[in-house]
Design a protein around this motif. Structure first.
Motif, short mmCIF file in Angstrom:
data_model
loop_
_atom_site.label_atom_id
_atom_site.label_comp_id
_atom_site.label_asym_id
_atom_site.label_seq_id
_atom_site.Cartn_x
_atom_site.Cartn_y
_atom_site.Cartn_z
N VAL A 369 -30.37 39.77 8.33
CA VAL A 369 -29.58 38.30 8.49
C VAL A 369 -28.39 38.70 9.41
O VAL A 369 -27.61 39.69 9.13
N ILE A 370 -28.26 37.96 10.35
CA ILE A 370 -27.28 38.15 11.35
C ILE A 370 -26.52 36.99 11.29
O ILE A 370 -26.81 35.75 11.64
N ALA A 371 -25.19 37.28 11.02
CA ALA A 371 -24.03 36.23 10.94
C ALA A 371 -23.40 36.07 12.26
O ALA A 371 -22.31 36.85 12.48
N ASP A 372 -23.93 35.12 13.20
CA ASP A 372 -23.33 35.14 14.53
C ASP A 372 -22.52 33.63 14.56
O ASP A 372 -23.13 32.83 15.41
N LEU A 373 -21.45 33.57 13.83
CA LEU A 373 -20.87 32.18 13.63
C LEU A 373 -19.59 32.20 14.36
O LEU A 373 -18.87 33.14 14.57
N PRO A 374 -19.17 30.99 14.51
CA PRO A 374 -17.77 30.68 15.05
C PRO A 374 -16.65 31.42 14.41
O PRO A 374 -16.65 31.48 13.41
N ASP A 375 -15.69 31.65 15.24
CA ASP A 375 -14.56 32.43 14.42
C ASP A 375 -13.92 31.64 13.24
O ASP A 375 -13.93 30.05 13.29
N PRO A 376 -13.30 32.07 12.27
CA PRO A 376 -12.93 31.56 11.12
C PRO A 376 -11.54 30.58 11.32
O PRO A 376 -10.37 31.19 10.65
N ASP A 377 -11.26 29.95 12.31
CA ASP A 377 -9.87 29.34 12.43
C ASP A 377 -9.64 27.99 11.91
O ASP A 377 -8.90 27.51 12.45
N SER A 378 -10.76 27.24 11.17
CA SER A 378 -10.56 26.21 10.72
C SER A 378 -11.26 26.23 9.44
O SER A 378 -11.93 27.08 8.91
N THR A 379 -10.74 25.06 8.54
CA THR A 379 -11.55 24.99 7.32
C THR A 379 -13.17 24.89 7.36
O THR A 379 -13.66 24.97 6.49
N ALA A 380 -13.42 24.14 8.38
CA ALA A 380 -15.08 23.98 8.55
C ALA A 380 -15.62 25.35 8.52
O ALA A 380 -16.75 25.53 8.34
N THR A 381 -15.03 26.23 9.40
CA THR A 381 -15.59 27.49 9.52
C THR A 381 -15.17 28.61 8.64
O THR A 381 -16.05 29.59 8.28
N ALA A 382 -14.07 28.52 7.99
CA ALA A 382 -13.70 29.52 6.98
C ALA A 382 -14.74 29.43 5.83
O ALA A 382 -14.77 30.80 5.34
N LYS A 383 -15.30 28.60 5.46
CA LYS A 383 -16.43 28.61 4.28
C LYS A 383 -17.42 29.42 4.68
O LYS A 383 -18.10 30.22 3.75
N LEU A 384 -17.68 29.88 6.04
CA LEU A 384 -18.64 30.69 6.41
C LEU A 384 -18.39 32.04 6.52
O LEU A 384 -19.12 33.08 6.93
N TYR A 385 -17.08 32.48 6.08
CA TYR A 385 -16.58 33.83 5.83
C TYR A 385 -15.89 33.72 4.52
O TYR A 385 -14.96 34.62 4.26
N SER A 386 -16.49 33.43 3.42
CA SER A 386 -15.94 33.30 2.00
C SER A 386 -16.98 34.24 1.29
O SER A 386 -18.22 34.53 1.43
N THR A 387 -16.51 34.66 0.23
CA THR A 387 -17.28 35.43 -0.75
C THR A 387 -18.39 34.51 -1.11
O THR A 387 -19.33 35.22 -1.32
N GLU A 388 -18.23 33.48 -1.31
CA GLU A 388 -19.33 32.51 -2.09
C GLU A 388 -20.49 32.41 -0.94
O GLU A 388 -21.71 32.51 -1.27
N PHE A 389 -20.05 32.41 0.20
CA PHE A 389 -21.11 32.63 1.70
C PHE A 389 -22.13 33.79 1.49
O PHE A 389 -23.20 33.77 1.47
N TYR A 390 -21.30 34.77 1.38
CA TYR A 390 -21.89 35.95 1.46
C TYR A 390 -22.64 36.37 0.14
O TYR A 390 -23.96 36.96 0.16
N GLY A 391 -22.21 35.82 -0.94
CA GLY A 391 -23.15 35.58 -2.19
C GLY A 391 -24.20 35.12 -2.04
O GLY A 391 -25.46 35.63 -2.39
N LEU A 392 -24.53 33.95 -1.31
CA LEU A 392 -25.56 33.32 -1.09
C LEU A 392 -26.51 34.09 -0.10
O LEU A 392 -27.79 34.13 -0.34
#
Length: 510
Positions: A369-392
């Motif tokens: 799995v390659i997470a090449d996601l936008p930088d977490p500088d907003s609420t929309a992208t911060a969820k993609l750098y959360s414990t819950e996201f990596y748990g999924l």
């Protein structure tokens, strides 16, 4: 006749309420495009405007004896300032670097004028037929709230797709002035003197003419203002419902073309050195089994290009929220040539949806799995750098599978980098950290993770030829100076997105 007159007043309440909400949403949307902080921008705009509405409702009391003329004047001024609000703020951001002070000033003035509307309309409604105050308030606020619903629906589904932010605000401004003038000159004409009627009509005509002129030149203005924000000439610009997409092109010092992709103003890659970033991102994760690969983000197709170089890859799934990025990567020669037309490979499946939502019901058994996601500088992208996201992500990994996350710079943003590492570990994965020199970004970091043992940094036996990443470079990539070693950071979660504050604090001068 009275019933028709009351209906006209309530219809006016309905329309001006819709216009007022559109102004609010336009300011929030512009801030999210330019600054990226949707929650912060919404808090500033809504807080300031609601406060100003209260001030406006109080300040208009002396004008209630001249309610008809005052209402028409308020609507004309509101049409002018509201119609030009987005353009004004864009100019303040592009040329003056005064966006936040300008936003507060514009939100306050618009809120002041919007707050003056209801008291004046209440007076006009009572002029038609006296009624109990509670009943009149109920009628007015019912029309006001339903009108707000209309504005909330029209803004994202009609104004933005058809007109865009700048022209959409201009159209709403013209409607605002037309509605106010029509009510006053149609029903309350006799309350105005000839001179007042002439002044209001002339003022409204001037506002219509100005808004119309600005509408005709707004495309040129936006192009000029947008170019002011970028160092190199813009060769493609597109605003989708998700983001602002810009491609620039120049000639580097070496004489090679330098093509750059920006999303909401953030650099995604430079063609001069993107191979360094994408080789460092992809190849260490491919050193184990790699029959099935999942790419989250990476809509430019560059990470996918590196993945598809492995003959052992049987299937590659790419999840990208914005279909416009995929379409651009397929059709725009400047990007298509870079990604090697990777989207045409029959092994590739593209899914246009939110990565977090997709992972909840995603198929299992991905080797990489390659997470090449936008930088977490907003609420929309911060969820993609959360414990819950990596748990999924952990749930969809096959036994022995690997995850790699682009994690910012351990040099100019060490707290952000180590927070991402801590967040991945909090999801139950074991991590290995490394970094690579990418001149366009500076020194850039990555987190490689797997279940069980810490994954080793090595290249696969069937690794394809590379321009940058060799065994020696990869060995050095895991070495961090003493002042850049692990920091004791708390993980970022959905309910406590610590990563946002860290990114904003560390990257503000980058």
């Amino acid at each position: 006749m009275r019933r028709l007159s009351r209906t006209a007043v309530l219809a006016t309440v309905f329309v001006v309420a819709a216009c007022g909400l559109v102004y609010e949403l336009a300011l929030v949307a512009l801030g999210s495009y330019l600054i990226g902080d949707t929650v912060g921008q919404a808090s500033i705009v809504l807080g300031v405007m609601v406060f100003a509405m209260g001030v406006g409702a109080f300040a208009v009391k002396p004008l209630q004896k001249h309610a008809a003329g005052a209402f028409a004047a308020v609507e004309i001024v509101l049409a002018l300032l509201g119609g030009l609000s987005v353009l004004t703020l864009y100019a303040a951001f592009a040329w003056l670097d005064l966006y936040v002070p300008a936003l507060i000033a514009v939100a306050f003035v618009l809120g002041l004028l919007i707050g003056a509307e209801i008291p004046l309309l209440m007076v006009l409604l009572q002029k038609i037929r006296k009624q109990d105050a509670g009943e009149a308030v109920s009628d007015l606020f019912a029309a006001d709230y339903v009108g707000a619903l209309l504005g909330g629906l029209v803004f994202p589904f009609l104004l933005l797709p058809v007109f865009g932010l700048i022209q959409g605000a201009l159209v709403v401004g013209a409607l605002n002035a037309l509605c106010g003038l029509a009510l006053v000159l149609g029903l309350f004409r006799t309350e105005l003197g000839r001179r007042s009627r002439w002044v209001l009509t002339a003022s409204a005509t001037a506002v219509f003419a100005l808004l119309g002129f600005v509408y005709t030149v707004s495309d040129n203005f936006e192009t000029t203002a947008q170019q002011q924000l970028y160092r190199d000439p813009i060769v493609h610009s597109q605003r989708t419902k998700y983001q602002d997409i810009v491609i620039t092109k120049s000639v580097s010092l070496s004489g090679a073309a330098d093509v750059r992709l920006f999303l909401n103003g953030d650099l995604q890659f430079s063609s001069v050195d993107e191979y360094r970033y994408h080789e460092a991102l992809v190849h260490p994760a491919m050193s184990g089994p790699h029959g099935r690969v999942l790419v989250l983000g990476g809509g430019d197709g560059l990470a996918l290009r590196e993945v598809l170089k492995y003959p052992g890859v049987r299937a590659a799934t790419l999840v990208e929220l914005d279909p416009a990025v995929i379409a651009l990567a397929k059709a725009e020669p400047l990007i298509r040539d870079l990604n090697g037309q990777s989207f045409n490979d029959p092994r590739v499946t593209v899914v246009n949806t939110d990565a977090f939502t997709w992972l909840r019901d995603a198929p299992r058994g991905f080797d990489v799995v390659i997470a090449d996601l936008p930088d977490p500088d907003s609420t929309a992208t911060a969820k993609l750098y959360s414990t819950e996201f990596y748990g999924l992500i952990k749930q969809v990994l096959a036994p022995g599978g690997r995850l790699v996350v682009q994690s910012g710079s351990p040099y100019f943003a060490p707290k952000s980098f180590w927070c991402i590492d801590a967040t991945v570990r909090a999801a139950g994965l074991v991590t290995t950290q490394y970094h690579a020199e990418v001149p366009s970004f500076g020194d850039w970091g990555f987190v490689l993770a797997g279940a069980g043992e810490a994954p080793g940094l090595r290249l696969a036996a069937d690794a394809p030829p590379r321009r940058y990443l060799d065994a020696e470079t990869l060995s050095a990539a895991s070495v961090f100076p003493a002042d850049r070693r692990r920091l004791p950071m708390e993980p970022s979660t959905l309910t406590h997105p610590r990563i946002i504050d860290l990114v904003r604090a560390e990257w503000k001068n980058y």
